[in-house]
Design a protein around this motif. Structure first.
Motif, PDB file in Angstrom:
ATOM      1  N   GLU A  50       0.862  -1.174  -0.071  1.00  0.00           N
ATOM      2  CA  GLU A  50      -0.017  -0.011   0.046  1.00  0.00           C
ATOM      3  C   GLU A  50       0.741   1.279   0.107  1.00  0.00           C
ATOM      4  O   GLU A  50       0.476   2.139  -0.712  1.00  0.00           O
ATOM      5  N   GLY A  51       1.905   1.365   0.924  1.00  0.00           N
ATOM      6  CA  GLY A  51       2.758   2.464   0.818  1.00  0.00           C
ATOM      7  C   GLY A  51       3.381   2.728  -0.464  1.00  0.00           C
ATOM      8  O   GLY A  51       3.596   4.038  -0.853  1.00  0.00           O
ATOM      9  N   ALA A  52       4.131   1.741  -1.297  1.00  0.00           N
ATOM     10  CA  ALA A  52       4.579   1.805  -2.235  1.00  0.00           C
ATOM     11  C   ALA A  52       3.562   2.281  -3.585  1.00  0.00           C
ATOM     12  O   ALA A  52       3.966   3.141  -4.437  1.00  0.00           O
ATOM     13  N   GLY A  53       2.378   1.674  -3.443  1.00  0.00           N
ATOM     14  CA  GLY A  53       1.373   2.174  -4.357  1.00  0.00           C
ATOM     15  C   GLY A  53       1.072   3.708  -4.230  1.00  0.00           C
ATOM     16  O   GLY A  53       0.795   4.365  -4.992  1.00  0.00           O
ATOM     17  N   ALA A  54       1.014   3.992  -2.786  1.00  0.00           N
ATOM     18  CA  ALA A  54       0.694   5.461  -2.692  1.00  0.00           C
ATOM     19  C   ALA A  54       1.770   6.482  -3.054  1.00  0.00           C
ATOM     20  O   ALA A  54       1.296   7.608  -3.454  1.00  0.00           O
ATOM     21  N   LEU A  55       3.021   5.883  -3.099  1.00  0.00           N
ATOM     22  CA  LEU A  55       4.169   6.759  -3.695  1.00  0.00           C
ATOM     23  C   LEU A  55       4.344   6.745  -5.156  1.00  0.00           C
ATOM     24  O   LEU A  55       5.170   7.065  -5.514  1.00  0.00           O
ATOM     25  N   GLY A  56       3.291   6.054  -5.991  1.00  0.00           N
ATOM     26  CA  GLY A  56       3.258   6.074  -7.238  1.00  0.00           C
ATOM     27  C   GLY A  56       3.702   4.961  -7.979  1.00  0.00           C
ATOM     28  O   GLY A  56       3.956   4.984  -9.342  1.00  0.00           O
ATOM     29  N   LEU A  57       4.083   3.945  -7.284  1.00  0.00           N
ATOM     30  CA  LEU A  57       4.599   2.697  -8.080  1.00  0.00           C
ATOM     31  C   LEU A  57       3.658   1.606  -8.471  1.00  0.00           C
ATOM     32  O   LEU A  57       2.749   1.272  -7.422  1.00  0.00           O
TER      33      LEU A  57
END
Length: 353
Positions: free
Chosen positions: A239-246
């Motif tokens: 979730e954190g990686a997705g929130a940062l645009g990955l």
């Protein structure tokens, strides 16, 4: 002392430590390479080895041994060790599991099955062996990795235990398939070749087989270093990686393919050498931390030095008998894996994919 100077202190210390680690590993690799050229069933003085390498020695049987037998073996060992360590480092980040390793996840077994199919069944016989063997090994490695990942996630969240069990199960199936291919061939020559793939060894190294592993390792490692930031983002969670645009799904799929390609190229020439990709990344993290831009070069150097030294031991502990290096890496890696499984296997989880 200014605040900027205080803040710069830890950074300078970290850079010095990183430089010292790289220099130390380089020295170990060079020393291991020189020892690998000098030691074996025939011992050659180190001074004479250096004279042969720099071209100042007169033609002799020693020159043939060093340049045509041992040197390509040392180079292949360094390339393979570096590649397996880099692949293990990346797989551990992709699945967020410290137990991930090309051997434990069945990737090496898949690559071996593909290579054996080319050797025994004559698949791709109309294509140059230098193309058919790595291509088949790559296909087998990718298929095994996809299957293990799918099985591990089938019941929901991917735990460390489920991932390892899926890898072991797939490895057993692929090993059985390899044995079936061998039995149906009924060829003693094929049996010897398949034994090489199952145990892992560097004894068949030749200069003409080193170009492809060298190019694949160099380009693959450079690409992975360029992807260091996305790899770091995966460590914070899905979730954190997705929130940062990955785009985690697309990124993970692309790196899986790259890892399988590197594994296939290496296994096509060395067979399945286990646990290098498990042990070396953990040692590298303890030395320089988890940031992949600094971690990957250290893992590559550490893996190269480790396998060169392991192969040196394989050639000397029972000389003149040559023990497959995969046997020694399994003897050291097995206890390390059990220690890791005891400490992490029951509580490590990968994020959802």
């Amino acid at each position: 002392m200014s605040g900027a100077a205080v803040a710069a202190g830890p950074l300078v210390t970290a850079r010095w430590r990183y430089s010292l680690v790289l220099a130390g590993l380089t020295l170990v690799l060079v020393a291991g390479a020189v020892a690998g050229l000098a030691l074996g069933s025939v011992r050659i003085p180190a001074g004479q080895v250096l004279a042969i390498v720099d071209g100042s020695a007169e033609p002799s049987p020693y020159r043939t041994i060093v340049l045509e037998v041992r040197a390509p073996r040392v180079v292949l060992g360094a390339l393979t060790g570096a590649g397996l360590a880099v692949i293990g480092t990346v797989l551990q980040a992709l699945v967020r599991n410290p137990l991930a390793d090309p051997f434990l996840l069945g990737v090496s077994s898949g690559a071996s099955a593909g290579a054996v199919a080319v050797i025994v069944l004559g698949v791709g016989a109309g294509v140059a062996t230098t193309v058919a063997l790595p291509a088949a090994a790559f296909a087998g490695a990718l298929a095994a990795l996809v299957l293990v990942y799918a099985l591990a996630r089938r019941a929901g969240s991917m735990t460390g235990g489920r991932l390892v069990l899926a890898g072991v199960a797939v490895s057993y199936v692929l090993s059985a398939l390899t044995s079936l291919i061998l039995v149906t061939s009924a060829s003693a020559e094929h049996a010897q070749e398949v034994l090489h793939w199952t145990l892992g060894g560097l004894g068949g190294a030749r200069w003409d087989m080193l170009a492809l592993p060298a190019v694949a390792l160099t380009l693959g490692t450079l690409v992975l270093i360029a992807l260091a930031r996305p790899l770091d983002l995966l460590l914070v969670g899905e979730e954190g990686a997705g929130a940062l645009g990955l785009d985690t799904g697309r990124f993970r799929a692309g790196v899986f393919v790259l890892a399988s390609l590197l594994t296939g190229v290496l296994v096509a020439y060395t067979g399945a050498i286990g646990f290098v990709g498990l042990m070396v990344p953990h040692a590298a993290r303890m030395a320089v931390g988890a940031a992949h831009r600094t971690l990957l070069p250290v893992a590559a150097l550490g893996g190269a030095a480790f396998l060169v030294l392991a192969d040196l031991a394989a050639r000397t502990v029972a000389a003149p008998r040559d023990i497959p290096v995969g046997v020694l890496t399994a003897l050291t890696g097995g206890p390390f894996f059990l220690w890791m499984l005891r400490g992490h296997g029951t509580r490590t989880e990968g994020g959802p994919a």
